[in-house]
Every structure is written in C-alpha cells, then in structure tokens.
Design a protein around this motif. Structure first.
Motif, PDB file in Angstrom:
ATOM      1  N   ARG A  10       1.277   1.298 -64.127  1.00  0.00           N
ATOM      2  CA  ARG A  10       2.678   0.844 -64.017  1.00  0.00           C
ATOM      3  C   ARG A  10       2.741  -0.590 -64.542  1.00  0.00           C
ATOM      4  O   ARG A  10       1.718  -1.149 -64.958  1.00  0.00           O
ATOM      5  CB  ARG A  10       3.179   0.930 -62.561  1.00  0.00           C
ATOM      6  N   GLY A  13       0.663  -3.153 -67.641  1.00  0.00           N
ATOM      7  CA  GLY A  13      -0.383  -2.298 -68.217  1.00  0.00           C
ATOM      8  C   GLY A  13       0.216  -1.057 -68.857  1.00  0.00           C
ATOM      9  O   GLY A  13      -0.126  -0.693 -69.995  1.00  0.00           O
ATOM     10  N   THR A  53     -12.189  -2.044 -57.832  1.00  0.00           N
ATOM     11  CA  THR A  53     -12.859  -2.548 -56.627  1.00  0.00           C
ATOM     12  C   THR A  53     -14.012  -1.646 -56.187  1.00  0.00           C
ATOM     13  O   THR A  53     -14.699  -1.960 -55.216  1.00  0.00           O
ATOM     14  CB  THR A  53     -11.877  -2.677 -55.439  1.00  0.00           C
ATOM     15  N   GLY A  78      -4.460  -6.123 -61.447  1.00  0.00           N
ATOM     16  CA  GLY A  78      -4.418  -7.290 -60.574  1.00  0.00           C
ATOM     17  C   GLY A  78      -3.537  -7.033 -59.367  1.00  0.00           C
ATOM     18  O   GLY A  78      -2.670  -6.158 -59.388  1.00  0.00           O
TER      19      GLY A  78
HETATM   20  N1  LIG Z   1       4.577  -9.786 -63.165  1.00  0.00           N
HETATM   21  C1  LIG Z   1       4.366 -11.095 -63.281  1.00  0.00           C
HETATM   22  O1  LIG Z   1       5.308 -11.907 -63.193  1.00  0.00           O
HETATM   23  C2  LIG Z   1       2.976 -11.624 -63.568  1.00  0.00           C
HETATM   24  C3  LIG Z   1       2.838 -13.012 -63.782  1.00  0.00           C
HETATM   25  C4  LIG Z   1       1.584 -13.539 -64.052  1.00  0.00           C
HETATM   26  C5  LIG Z   1       0.482 -12.690 -64.151  1.00  0.00           C
HETATM   27  N2  LIG Z   1       0.640 -11.334 -63.937  1.00  0.00           N
HETATM   28  C6  LIG Z   1      -0.566 -10.509 -64.026  1.00  0.00           C
HETATM   29  O2  LIG Z   1      -0.350  -9.440 -64.925  1.00  0.00           O
HETATM   30  C7  LIG Z   1      -1.118  -8.291 -64.512  1.00  0.00           C
HETATM   31  C8  LIG Z   1      -0.183  -7.088 -64.388  1.00  0.00           C
HETATM   32  O3  LIG Z   1       0.813  -7.423 -63.437  1.00  0.00           O
HETATM   33  P1  LIG Z   1       2.083  -6.500 -63.127  1.00  0.00           P
HETATM   34  O4  LIG Z   1       3.216  -7.419 -62.945  1.00  0.00           O
HETATM   35  O5  LIG Z   1       2.170  -5.388 -64.089  1.00  0.00           O
HETATM   36  O6  LIG Z   1       1.663  -5.959 -61.672  1.00  0.00           O
HETATM   37  P2  LIG Z   1       1.976  -4.569 -60.948  1.00  0.00           P
HETATM   38  O7  LIG Z   1       3.273  -4.039 -61.414  1.00  0.00           O
HETATM   39  O8  LIG Z   1       1.771  -4.842 -59.508  1.00  0.00           O
HETATM   40  O9  LIG Z   1       0.796  -3.618 -61.509  1.00  0.00           O
HETATM   41  C9  LIG Z   1      -0.539  -3.917 -61.194  1.00  0.00           C
HETATM   42  C10 LIG Z   1      -1.447  -2.934 -61.907  1.00  0.00           C
HETATM   43  O10 LIG Z   1      -2.798  -3.226 -61.523  1.00  0.00           O
HETATM   44  C11 LIG Z   1      -3.383  -2.017 -61.058  1.00  0.00           C
HETATM   45  N3  LIG Z   1      -4.413  -2.236 -60.052  1.00  0.00           N
HETATM   46  C12 LIG Z   1      -4.303  -2.933 -58.890  1.00  0.00           C
HETATM   47  N4  LIG Z   1      -5.448  -2.827 -58.198  1.00  0.00           N
HETATM   48  C13 LIG Z   1      -6.273  -2.049 -58.928  1.00  0.00           C
HETATM   49  C14 LIG Z   1      -7.590  -1.565 -58.738  1.00  0.00           C
HETATM   50  N5  LIG Z   1      -8.307  -1.856 -57.638  1.00  0.00           N
HETATM   51  N6  LIG Z   1      -8.142  -0.795 -59.703  1.00  0.00           N
HETATM   52  C15 LIG Z   1      -7.449  -0.478 -60.815  1.00  0.00           C
HETATM   53  N7  LIG Z   1      -6.193  -0.886 -61.051  1.00  0.00           N
HETATM   54  C16 LIG Z   1      -5.621  -1.668 -60.099  1.00  0.00           C
HETATM   55  C17 LIG Z   1      -2.221  -1.263 -60.442  1.00  0.00           C
HETATM   56  O11 LIG Z   1      -2.576   0.093 -60.247  1.00  0.00           O
HETATM   57  P3  LIG Z   1      -1.997   0.981 -58.975  1.00  0.00           P
HETATM   58  O12 LIG Z   1      -0.686   1.557 -59.444  1.00  0.00           O
HETATM   59  O13 LIG Z   1      -3.055   1.987 -58.756  1.00  0.00           O
HETATM   60  O14 LIG Z   1      -1.830   0.039 -57.823  1.00  0.00           O
HETATM   61  C18 LIG Z   1      -1.164  -1.488 -61.517  1.00  0.00           C
HETATM   62  O15 LIG Z   1      -1.362  -0.647 -62.621  1.00  0.00           O
HETATM   63  C19 LIG Z   1      -1.791  -8.676 -63.205  1.00  0.00           C
HETATM   64  O16 LIG Z   1      -3.120  -9.087 -63.448  1.00  0.00           O
HETATM   65  C20 LIG Z   1      -0.956  -9.849 -62.717  1.00  0.00           C
HETATM   66  O17 LIG Z   1      -1.677 -10.714 -61.874  1.00  0.00           O
HETATM   67  C21 LIG Z   1       1.856 -10.796 -63.648  1.00  0.00           C
END
Ligand SMILES: NC(=O)c1ccc[n+]([C@@H]2O[C@H](COP(=O)([O-])OP(=O)(O)OC[C@H]3O[C@@H](n4cnc5c(N)ncnc54)[C@H](OP(=O)(O)O)[C@@H]3O)[C@@H](O)[C@H]2O)c1
Length: 221
Positions: A10, A13, A53, A78
């Motif tokens: 989601r 990614g 993890t 993340g």
């Molecule tokens: N959104 C922002 O404003 C923002 C800002 C700065 C940095 N980021 C970084 O960008 C990246 C993506 O963020 P996002 O906003 O797309 O977050 P998100 O919507 O919460 O999605 C997080 C993704 O990481 C996966 N994930 C979490 N734990 C995992 C695990 N143990 N093994 C494998 N996959 C795992 C989740 O899979 P599940 O569906 O299985 O949980 C999901 O696909 C992250 O590293 C985040 O820290 C985001």
C-alpha cells in the motif's frame, strides 16, 4: 528496467509498483499478507511474501530472486510507531517494532540484495526529513526520528560498500497522504512517487551517498 520494491502492499511502495509497471518495467515487489500480494499481482508485478522483521523470511528472499539482476532497488517498508509529542519513553515492544522494521530490516536485506544489483544500479532507502539532525525544530515522533537517523547511517555505510557498483541514496518522499502521512499531508502519493522516479532516473555518480528530497534537492543530514 528490472526493479525490486521492498514493502509494497500500500502507500508509496504500491504507487512505485503501479508507476513503474505503467512505464513497462519488470517489477518484483514484496508484501507480507495476501491482500498486498493480490494488489501486486493485479499490477502485473512478481509478488513475493516478505516480512522484514522476520529473519527467516528475509533470509529466504535471496533464493526467491536467484538469477535476477535489478537496475533499481527501493527499500520502502517502514512504520511510524507511537505518535508521541514529547519525551515519552516507548514501550519495549514499540521500540523493537520500529527499530526492527526501519533499521534491522534494511541491515538484513541490503547485504544480500547487493549481490543482485546490475552494474550501475540505483539503490534508494525511504528515509525521512524527520530523521535529520540539522534544523530540527520538533521532537514529535522521536522513536521514528531515531529510526530514520539510524537508517541514514545504514545508507551511508551501504554507499561506502557499493561505491562504483551502484548509486545509493536516502530519499525523503515529502509529507504524503498515505496511511502513515494521514489525510492532512501535503502531497498525493502519485506526485511524490513521480518526483522520486524522476530523481532516481537522473542520479549522477556525484550524488552517490546523498540524502535527497523527492524533487532531487539535497537535504542536510
Ligand atoms: N507518508 C509520508 O508522509 C512519509 C514521509 C517520510 C517518509 N516516509 C517513509 O516512506 C515509506 C513508505 O511510507 P508510506 O507513507 O507509504 O507508509 P504506509 O502507507 O504506512 O505503508 C508502509 C508500508 O510498509 C510495509 N511494512 C511495514 N512493516 C513491514 C514489515 N515488517 N515487513 C514488510 N513490509 C512492511 C507496509 O506493509 P503492510 O501493509 O503489511 O503493513 C506498507 O506496505 C516508509 O519508510 C516511511 O517511513 C513516509
């Protein structure tokens, strides 16, 4: 182009997978549950089950991608963890979940995935400006901040190891409307990912080891 996206069920990614598939790239991507794997299949990606993890799950990835050579590796998985506003000590389990996902996961995956990179490949970890020490004016989410600061260190060490073999960067995607970023965030995922794809496509060897904003501008650590 052959691309690998780690953590693509989601959010950003999944958007990376959708956009790279749209441009005709071959994409392998990981998710840790059936719903995520089905979304990746629907986009025409090769979907692999991976929980970063889980040491056994991470160790199994090498065999699943054996023989492949990736031009682009994006380590995106993340978690944010507790939404603290000040110096609220995290519970042990909260600390472990965030650090294991955001730091130990990349430290498990990057050494084994280095061998699967094509010469001159690009490697990006999804970091955050929240992890930057420079110019910090808030301590909200201090566990997440600590994890991204540690991830930046991991990227710097990875860049030292892969110098001349791949261009490695830490990317800040902006504040993006995903489950993590929330509804009030500034950017649509489509815009953030389009920017990051452009930045990755135009990387030069001089940017190796850099911390970059989604639009390619350098960020202070
Ligand atoms: N959104 C922002 O404003 C923002 C800002 C700065 C940095 N980021 C970084 O960008 C990246 C993506 O963020 P996002 O906003 O797309 O977050 P998100 O919507 O919460 O999605 C997080 C993704 O990481 C996966 N994930 C979490 N734990 C995992 C695990 N143990 N093994 C494998 N996959 C795992 C989740 O899979 P599940 O569906 O299985 O949980 C999901 O696909 C992250 O590293 C985040 O820290 C985001």
């Amino acid at each position: 182009m052959n691309i690998l996206v780690i953590g693509a069920s989601r959010g950003l990614g999944l958007e990376f997978v959708a956009q790279y598939r749209d441009e005709g790239a071959a994409v392998t991507a990981t998710a840790r549950n059936d719903v995520g794997l089905a979304r990746l299949h629907a986009l025409g990606a090769t979907a692999l089950r991976l929980d970063v993890t889980d040491a056994a799950s991470a160790a199994a990835l090498s065999a699943q991608i054996a023989g492949q050579s990736f031009d682009m590796l994006i380590v995106n998985a993340g978690v944010y963890g507790p939404r603290t506003q000040g110096l609220e000590t995290p519970a042990q389990a909260e600390f472990d979940a965030v650090m294991h996902t955001n730091v130990l996961g990349p430290m498990r995956l990057l050494p084994q995935l280095a061998a699967a990179l094509a010469p001159g490949a690009r490697l990006a970890v999804l970091s955050s400006r929240m992890g930057a020490m420079a110019g910090r004016s808030s301590n909200a989410g201090w566990l997440y901040r600590a994890s991204k600061a540690a991830l930046n260190s991991v990227l710097t060490d990875t860049a030292l190891a892969l110098k001349g073999r791949a261009i490695c960067v830490a990317l800040h995607p902006g504040w993006v409307r995903t489950d993590m970023g929330g509804d009030g965030a500034e950017l649509e995922p489509a815009r953030s990912v389009a920017d990051m794809r452009r930045t990755l496509a135009s990387l030069t060897p001089e940017q190796h080891g850099a911390f970059l904003n989604h639009d390619g501008k350098p960020l202070p650590w």
